[in-house]
Scaffold this motif. Sequence first.
Motif, PDB file in Angstrom:
ATOM      1  N   PRO A  65      42.619  50.409  31.858  1.00  0.00           N
ATOM      2  CA  PRO A  65      43.663  49.490  32.306  1.00  0.00           C
ATOM      3  C   PRO A  65      43.657  49.218  33.804  1.00  0.00           C
ATOM      4  O   PRO A  65      43.905  48.080  34.231  1.00  0.00           O
ATOM      5  N   ASP A  66      43.362  50.240  34.622  1.00  0.00           N
ATOM      6  CA  ASP A  66      43.362  50.011  36.069  1.00  0.00           C
ATOM      7  C   ASP A  66      42.219  49.085  36.480  1.00  0.00           C
ATOM      8  O   ASP A  66      42.359  48.288  37.422  1.00  0.00           O
ATOM      9  N   LEU A  67      41.107  49.148  35.776  1.00  0.00           N
ATOM     10  CA  LEU A  67      39.991  48.250  36.063  1.00  0.00           C
ATOM     11  C   LEU A  67      40.333  46.822  35.663  1.00  0.00           C
ATOM     12  O   LEU A  67      40.067  45.867  36.404  1.00  0.00           O
ATOM     13  N   VAL A  68      40.929  46.674  34.494  1.00  0.00           N
ATOM     14  CA  VAL A  68      41.329  45.346  34.032  1.00  0.00           C
ATOM     15  C   VAL A  68      42.382  44.757  34.970  1.00  0.00           C
ATOM     16  O   VAL A  68      42.331  43.566  35.323  1.00  0.00           O
ATOM     17  N   HIS A  96      44.109  41.088  39.346  1.00  0.00           N
ATOM     18  CA  HIS A  96      44.613  40.908  40.706  1.00  0.00           C
ATOM     19  C   HIS A  96      43.733  39.929  41.476  1.00  0.00           C
ATOM     20  O   HIS A  96      44.242  39.035  42.172  1.00  0.00           O
ATOM     21  N   TYR A  97      42.423  40.089  41.349  1.00  0.00           N
ATOM     22  CA  TYR A  97      41.521  39.197  42.080  1.00  0.00           C
ATOM     23  C   TYR A  97      41.526  37.798  41.480  1.00  0.00           C
ATOM     24  O   TYR A  97      41.435  36.802  42.200  1.00  0.00           O
ATOM     25  N   LYS A  98      41.641  37.722  40.148  1.00  0.00           N
ATOM     26  CA  LYS A  98      41.746  36.412  39.510  1.00  0.00           C
ATOM     27  C   LYS A  98      42.945  35.649  40.055  1.00  0.00           C
ATOM     28  O   LYS A  98      42.855  34.441  40.359  1.00  0.00           O
ATOM     29  N   ASP A  99      44.056  36.341  40.224  1.00  0.00           N
ATOM     30  CA  ASP A  99      45.253  35.688  40.753  1.00  0.00           C
ATOM     31  C   ASP A  99      45.043  35.223  42.185  1.00  0.00           C
ATOM     32  O   ASP A  99      45.514  34.142  42.581  1.00  0.00           O
ATOM     33  N   PHE A 100      44.330  36.022  42.979  1.00  0.00           N
ATOM     34  CA  PHE A 100      44.013  35.617  44.349  1.00  0.00           C
ATOM     35  C   PHE A 100      43.182  34.337  44.342  1.00  0.00           C
ATOM     36  O   PHE A 100      43.466  33.384  45.083  1.00  0.00           O
ATOM     37  N   LEU A 101      42.156  34.303  43.506  1.00  0.00           N
ATOM     38  CA  LEU A 101      41.301  33.119  43.423  1.00  0.00           C
ATOM     39  C   LEU A 101      42.085  31.905  42.973  1.00  0.00           C
ATOM     40  O   LEU A 101      41.898  30.795  43.490  1.00  0.00           O
ATOM     41  N   ARG A 102      42.977  32.093  42.015  1.00  0.00           N
ATOM     42  CA  ARG A 102      43.829  30.997  41.547  1.00  0.00           C
ATOM     43  C   ARG A 102      44.718  30.476  42.678  1.00  0.00           C
ATOM     44  O   ARG A 102      44.794  29.266  42.923  1.00  0.00           O
ATOM     45  N   ASP A 103      45.365  31.400  43.370  1.00  0.00           N
ATOM     46  CA  ASP A 103      46.310  31.008  44.418  1.00  0.00           C
ATOM     47  C   ASP A 103      45.618  30.331  45.594  1.00  0.00           C
ATOM     48  O   ASP A 103      46.222  29.508  46.291  1.00  0.00           O
ATOM     49  N   GLU A 104      44.344  30.657  45.828  1.00  0.00           N
ATOM     50  CA  GLU A 104      43.606  30.083  46.949  1.00  0.00           C
ATOM     51  C   GLU A 104      42.795  28.854  46.551  1.00  0.00           C
ATOM     52  O   GLU A 104      42.038  28.322  47.360  1.00  0.00           O
TER      53      GLU A 104
END
Length: 345
Positions: A302-305, A310-318
């Motif tokens: 779960p921590d890896l997923v 978390h990074y997917k959300d960063f890419l989306r937001d940017e």
Amino acid sequence: MTDTNTLDVWYTRCPVPTPLGLAAQLGWLEETFQHHGVTLKSIIDSPDRSVRESHFDHHLSWSFRQGGNVPPIRARSEGRATRLVGITWTDEFQALITLPETGIRTTRDLVGRRFGIASRPAGIVDFLKATALKGLVSALSLEGLTKHDVEIVDIPVAESVIDGVGDPTRFGLKQRLPYAHEIAALIRGEVDAVYVKGTQGITVANLFAAVPIVEFGFHPDPKIRINSGSPRVLTVDERLAEERPDLVAALIGTIRRAGAWAEAHPDEVRRFVGREVGASEETVLAANGPDLHRHLGIGLDPDLVDAVGHYKDFLRDEGFLAGDFGIADWVDERPYQALDTLAVA
């Protein structure tokens, strides 16, 4: 069902530390697929540009990939039918650097200064730009700063990462050492600081006697370390996952075996990774730390997923993604369940 006597499966990996790379170098990857009557073909080594593009957009059926997570996340956001079947977290050197004459010595000295980020042509998701931006944001956050506290300067790069095969200015090498454009901008005085990472980043920083402003590749907060290479994902296309789940399970079993081998062979791991990334064992040790051999496993903990999410959300937001999607819907745990069933049996 596809006849395995004639089945070709495409695969690709980034030139970075991965258990897939170890399995390939050990000969286990090819051995596993040959046992199933499958011929492996390398995407990234193909002379066909349209085939090589699948390293970045995952368009080929019957394919799998492990490496930096920006291209597969982008491909999924575009609707590409893929499955996330494994994650490896190997930390690496990440830093913001400058040259002595800028006078910058701390992160707070960056306030109001020019931070250079290279920008490449449209067509392939600019994963290097995304990586540098996340590095900047992570570093600034350690001092309570944001990207708005610096002046981000675009460094235009005409060459795409997919081009350049046979380019004489590469002097026979497959790829150009990254950060050349960023360092050139530093030397010309057009920017005051840039981001670098990994063995290649540490090599470039050393070559130009750069001043480290902040290093954070091994920071205790995992959200600071999360970037395109931390963690790295193993993805397979939907057709392979659905029609031949046995091959996906065999793939993960082989990668697990390589990860277990790594834990018992630290010296050999540095040598193998050095060959993979094109760096000396000394550089691998400096860039990835003394415990690299303990961080080449694979799983869907779960921590890896959550880290990938978390990074997917960063890419989306940017603005790096075509649209949003749920990480949970991307994850496919069936290969692990199949392996566990075989182990019990």
